[in-house]
Design a protein around this motif. Sequence first.
Motif, mmCIF file in Angstrom:
data_model
loop_
_atom_site.group_PDB
_atom_site.id
_atom_site.type_symbol
_atom_site.label_atom_id
_atom_site.label_comp_id
_atom_site.label_asym_id
_atom_site.label_seq_id
_atom_site.Cartn_x
_atom_site.Cartn_y
_atom_site.Cartn_z
ATOM 1 N N ILE A 51 0.844 -1.203 0.000
ATOM 2 C CA ILE A 51 0.000 0.000 0.000
ATOM 3 C C ILE A 51 0.876 1.249 0.000
ATOM 4 O O ILE A 51 0.665 2.178 -0.782
ATOM 5 C CB ILE A 51 -0.950 -0.004 1.215
ATOM 6 N N LYS A 52 1.881 1.269 0.863
ATOM 7 C CA LYS A 52 2.769 2.438 0.944
ATOM 8 C C LYS A 52 3.499 2.674 -0.381
ATOM 9 O O LYS A 52 3.609 3.802 -0.855
ATOM 10 C CB LYS A 52 3.786 2.246 2.065
ATOM 11 N N GLY A 53 3.980 1.578 -0.995
ATOM 12 C CA GLY A 53 4.696 1.706 -2.271
ATOM 13 C C GLY A 53 3.821 2.276 -3.361
ATOM 14 O O GLY A 53 4.246 3.163 -4.123
ATOM 15 N N ILE A 54 2.595 1.798 -3.462
ATOM 16 C CA ILE A 54 1.679 2.289 -4.498
ATOM 17 C C ILE A 54 1.310 3.744 -4.232
ATOM 18 O O ILE A 54 1.253 4.566 -5.149
ATOM 19 C CB ILE A 54 0.420 1.393 -4.582
ATOM 20 N N ARG A 55 1.061 4.075 -2.966
ATOM 21 C CA ARG A 55 0.748 5.473 -2.617
ATOM 22 C C ARG A 55 1.891 6.396 -3.025
ATOM 23 O O ARG A 55 1.680 7.456 -3.618
ATOM 24 C CB ARG A 55 0.490 5.602 -1.111
ATOM 25 N N LYS A 56 3.122 5.984 -2.736
ATOM 26 C CA LYS A 56 4.273 6.828 -3.077
ATOM 27 C C LYS A 56 4.473 6.917 -4.585
ATOM 28 O O LYS A 56 4.879 7.968 -5.100
ATOM 29 C CB LYS A 56 5.528 6.303 -2.379
ATOM 30 N N LEU B 231 0.839 11.126 2.934
ATOM 31 C CA LEU B 231 -0.083 10.365 3.766
ATOM 32 C C LEU B 231 -1.370 11.151 4.039
ATOM 33 O O LEU B 231 -2.475 10.587 4.023
ATOM 34 C CB LEU B 231 0.602 9.957 5.069
ATOM 35 N N GLY B 232 -1.240 12.446 4.257
ATOM 36 C CA GLY B 232 -2.421 13.288 4.509
ATOM 37 C C GLY B 232 -3.360 13.321 3.307
ATOM 38 O O GLY B 232 -4.591 13.277 3.466
ATOM 39 N N GLU B 233 -2.797 13.407 2.104
ATOM 40 C CA GLU B 233 -3.603 13.409 0.885
ATOM 41 C C GLU B 233 -4.336 12.074 0.723
ATOM 42 O O GLU B 233 -5.514 12.025 0.348
ATOM 43 C CB GLU B 233 -2.680 13.664 -0.312
ATOM 44 N N PHE B 234 -3.624 10.981 1.033
ATOM 45 C CA PHE B 234 -4.215 9.643 0.966
ATOM 46 C C PHE B 234 -5.369 9.527 1.958
ATOM 47 O O PHE B 234 -6.423 8.962 1.654
ATOM 48 C CB PHE B 234 -3.121 8.605 1.247
ATOM 49 N N ALA B 235 -5.185 10.087 3.154
ATOM 50 C CA ALA B 235 -6.240 10.065 4.169
ATOM 51 C C ALA B 235 -7.471 10.819 3.673
ATOM 52 O O ALA B 235 -8.606 10.346 3.821
ATOM 53 C CB ALA B 235 -5.721 10.661 5.474
ATOM 54 N N ASP B 236 -7.263 11.997 3.054
ATOM 55 C CA ASP B 236 -8.389 12.783 2.534
ATOM 56 C C ASP B 236 -9.143 12.018 1.453
ATOM 57 O O ASP B 236 -10.369 11.989 1.446
ATOM 58 C CB ASP B 236 -7.895 14.116 1.956
ATOM 59 N N LYS B 237 -8.418 11.392 0.549
ATOM 60 C CA LYS B 237 -9.035 10.666 -0.570
ATOM 61 C C LYS B 237 -9.781 9.423 -0.100
ATOM 62 O O LYS B 237 -10.821 9.064 -0.641
ATOM 63 C CB LYS B 237 -7.977 10.258 -1.593
ATOM 64 N N SER B 238 -9.251 8.748 0.927
ATOM 65 C CA SER B 238 -9.839 7.483 1.378
ATOM 66 C C SER B 238 -10.908 7.666 2.458
ATOM 67 O O SER B 238 -11.701 6.760 2.694
ATOM 68 C CB SER B 238 -8.753 6.557 1.927
ATOM 69 N N GLY B 239 -10.884 8.818 3.137
ATOM 70 C CA GLY B 239 -11.815 9.034 4.238
ATOM 71 C C GLY B 239 -11.375 8.340 5.525
ATOM 72 O O GLY B 239 -12.138 8.236 6.472
ATOM 73 N N MET B 240 -10.133 7.879 5.558
ATOM 74 C CA MET B 240 -9.590 7.227 6.750
ATOM 75 C C MET B 240 -8.623 8.178 7.437
ATOM 76 O O MET B 240 -8.091 9.093 6.811
ATOM 77 C CB MET B 240 -8.891 5.922 6.353
#
Length: 194
Positions: A15-20, A26-35
């Motif tokens: 998950i971390k590799g794909i996000r990067k 991480l904050g942008e990922f949190a906003d997009k996922s709602g987590m």
Amino acid sequence: MTSPEHLTIQIGNKIKGIRKEKGWKLGEFADKSGMSIAMLSKIENGRVIPTIPSLMQIINTLNLNLADFFSDLKVDGDFNGFIFRKKEDYVSLSKEEDSVGYHYQMILNFPIDKASMEISLLTLDSHAQREKLSTSGFEYIYLIKGKLTYELGDETLEMEEGDSLFFDGEMPHVPKNTQSNEAILLVVYFITMN
């Protein structure tokens, strides 16, 4: 045998590799996922086993195919009495998002119920002698310095600096140092309690 913790680390690293790769913080990922950032960080670092709904939410946010996501996750076969790992097979981990210069490698993750632990440093002189023996519980060996031959049951394993070995102590075993220099091993005993 792959423990749930090992699989969780693989999932988190993926998950971390794909996000990067997507260039998301991480904050942008949190906003997009709602987590929450805290939960995503724990999942990425293998500290929390994600629930199925959370994992599906992450996979959907990353716009991944479910089958593709799981296709390359490694699951070891059954435990046959020992696990021998070459240092190049250790799993690299990145635990803290903003840390610099911290390089974790997961060497072994294996659950053992009702066991106590003893840690020793063993120095084997050149051509040290001993017969094979058996012990109760499990043993973990990490070769810090030198080279040695580890006789384990019917197997003969050639160990170099950085290699590790985890095995059932009931298997007859003996480390042999045939080199001209000493070998130094970290030995961890997991003594099972009945």
